[in-house]
Design a protein around this motif. Sequence first.
Motif, short mmCIF file in Angstrom:
data_model
loop_
_atom_site.label_atom_id
_atom_site.label_comp_id
_atom_site.label_asym_id
_atom_site.label_seq_id
_atom_site.Cartn_x
_atom_site.Cartn_y
_atom_site.Cartn_z
N LYS A 56 -5.76 -4.03 6.18
CA LYS A 56 -6.98 -3.34 5.87
C LYS A 56 -8.06 -4.45 5.06
CE LYS A 56 -4.80 1.07 4.76
NZ LYS A 56 -4.60 2.04 3.60
N HIS A 79 -1.33 2.00 -5.22
CA HIS A 79 -1.04 3.65 -5.59
C HIS A 79 0.33 3.95 -5.17
CE1 HIS A 79 -1.84 4.84 -1.48
NE2 HIS A 79 -2.95 3.74 -1.53
N ASP A 104 1.50 2.79 3.72
CA ASP A 104 0.38 3.86 3.61
C ASP A 104 0.36 4.63 5.10
OD1 ASP A 104 -1.62 4.74 1.92
OD2 ASP A 104 -3.07 4.21 3.57
N HIS A 133 -2.50 10.58 -1.21
CA HIS A 133 -2.61 10.62 -2.68
C HIS A 133 -4.10 10.59 -3.05
CE1 HIS A 133 -4.37 6.61 -0.67
NE2 HIS A 133 -3.41 6.90 -0.03
N HIS A 165 1.21 8.59 4.96
CA HIS A 165 0.33 9.69 5.30
C HIS A 165 0.76 10.53 6.56
CE1 HIS A 165 -3.14 8.80 2.85
NE2 HIS A 165 -3.08 7.39 3.05
N THR A 194 -6.81 3.33 -2.33
CA THR A 194 -6.55 1.93 -1.96
C THR A 194 -7.52 1.02 -2.52
OG1 THR A 194 -5.53 2.69 0.15
CG2 THR A 194 -6.30 0.43 0.05
N ASP A 206 0.95 -1.02 -0.01
CA ASP A 206 -0.02 0.05 -0.10
C ASP A 206 0.99 1.27 -0.15
OD1 ASP A 206 -2.06 1.80 0.62
OD2 ASP A 206 -3.08 0.17 1.45
N GLN A 207 0.62 2.03 -1.25
CA GLN A 207 1.44 3.41 -1.09
C GLN A 207 2.91 3.35 -1.47
OE1 GLN A 207 2.64 7.12 1.45
NE2 GLN A 207 0.52 6.84 1.70
ZN LIG Z 1 -3.63 5.72 1.89
#
Ligand SMILES: [Zn+2]
Length: 562
Positions: A214, A353, A305, A493, A309, A134, A93-94
């Motif tokens: 998640k 992403h 992620d 994002h 952030h 996401t 993630d990210q």
């Molecule tokens: Zn995120």
Amino acid sequence: MPTRPSWSVFSPTWTCWPICASWLATWRRAELAASRPLTARRSGQHSLPVPENRKTRPLVVVLATLVFWSVAAGSAVADAAPRYRLLLQITVDQLRGDVADTFRNVPERGGFAWLKRHGIHYASAHYTHLNNATAVGHASLATGAWPSTHGIVGNEWYDRGLGHTVYNSEDPSAPVFGDPDKGRSPRMLRVPTLTDAIAAAGHQRGHYYSISLKDRGAIFVAGRSGKALWYETGGHRFTSSTFYFAALPGWLSDLPLPFRLTPLERYTAKADIWLHHAVQALLDRVPFGASGVTDVLHVSYSALDYVGHRTGALSRDYLATVAQLDNLLRDLLRRVDRIVGLDRTLVVLSADHGAPPAVDELKKQGKPAGVWPQPVDTWLRDQLDERYGAASAARFVTAVVMPFVYLDDGAISRSGRSRTSVENELVRQISGLDGVFRVRAPGRLCVSEPADPIDRAVCRNFDAERSGDLTIVLERGWQVLYGSKARIMRANHGSVWPYDSHVPLFVATGRGQAQRVERPVDVVAVVPTVAELLGVKPPSGAVHAQLPEVRNLRRMPVATSP
Ligand SMILES: [Zn+2]
């Protein structure tokens, strides 16, 4: 590596043909002897002729049996000896696409180094949809389709029928174990996933799991055939929903996690240790690689992620989290090698992403950047009212869920104005706000595919039922930040710009050889490509052309047994 029984050892092809052939020869000799007149065998004795149908029926039965065995054996061999026993799909993630290159000098024994040594590295892989979030990225990686096809247009969107915002994987009919007020399933996904395609090809005989911190990181890749597991904050354990299990498996509900984290610590690299712990338990419990068909294990690491952030992409904490991830990947690959064999495992790593650096960091560097604060809905209305006064078109807005603006049909009809004139006015007014690059009305824009790449991204993110009447594209560097979480959110994002759309893409296997591809590719192309490598029909939404370089992997020899 443990020796596992191979289906090919017991294959009906090898067991049946010698036995059946000698049986046929014996039977045929007996049949010929029996069909000769008894007089020929025992002179002087009269015999009745054998009816024609009784003479031929046993032969037909045996031949039919042989044909059946042959066909069954053929399909059993095809199923029994999959080229790859496991698809290990890893999503980070990210993870930005350029970070894999930042890690050019990581220790040779790390996870990224293995992927580079043993696979094809697409160094310029991008998502070509607008909303790099996401749920959208995971659904695209799962289906090989754009949001306009798979329907997951955001982490959230406004449901016009329900009159409120909905979450991408909510499903009241599938309560979450330990948190029954929540329901989760992939019902919002409009098309099947690669996991569904692999499970269908294997007649559901394999093991298909997807796990993440998640829910949305696990649910979409699992599709409707796999089992999704995710971390449940309230219970401090991994959980699932009734969509996947009648009851949560005991080993999962009893799985102790190695330590507790404060709510703030949850947004650190440590959270991935929980996930990795659960993945180890999953590998211990589920006999991946032994089902005789291709199994699927998808792991989506989420901690990067959280850190991104909190500190922005490429921050010291962000890169430290990638370094930890490199170690976790190495451990995961070693375990899979021990259990399945990396020669018989196809490994795909990508991200949902990318991410930008923190807004304050960008400003410090003199780069363009700005913030649209959450809740954007009230903020945008206030901005329009402030700027345009009595002429503000904010009264026509029902909801704003970035990047979408939903119009109030009642207000439009009461005003006596046409929908198009209201749309045009809102486009003009929103375009005048700080940080807006472009506003589009996709219902009109996307009648045919636009030539402009950003307009194309708008259309690839357009689902007439779920997307807004207007789509806002923010300027490069502008981000939507949560006011309520301002302490821990410095970057976000969700844009169309390369820092959000560029992700790593590796396709590797134990016998793969290093290849780096600079040509820009659309990430979703990996799905039909992997389907082809696994010999399964791609899921219906995966209509993109395959990545031709992967043919090199197909040509590489694989071991006959792990
Ligand atoms: Zn995120």
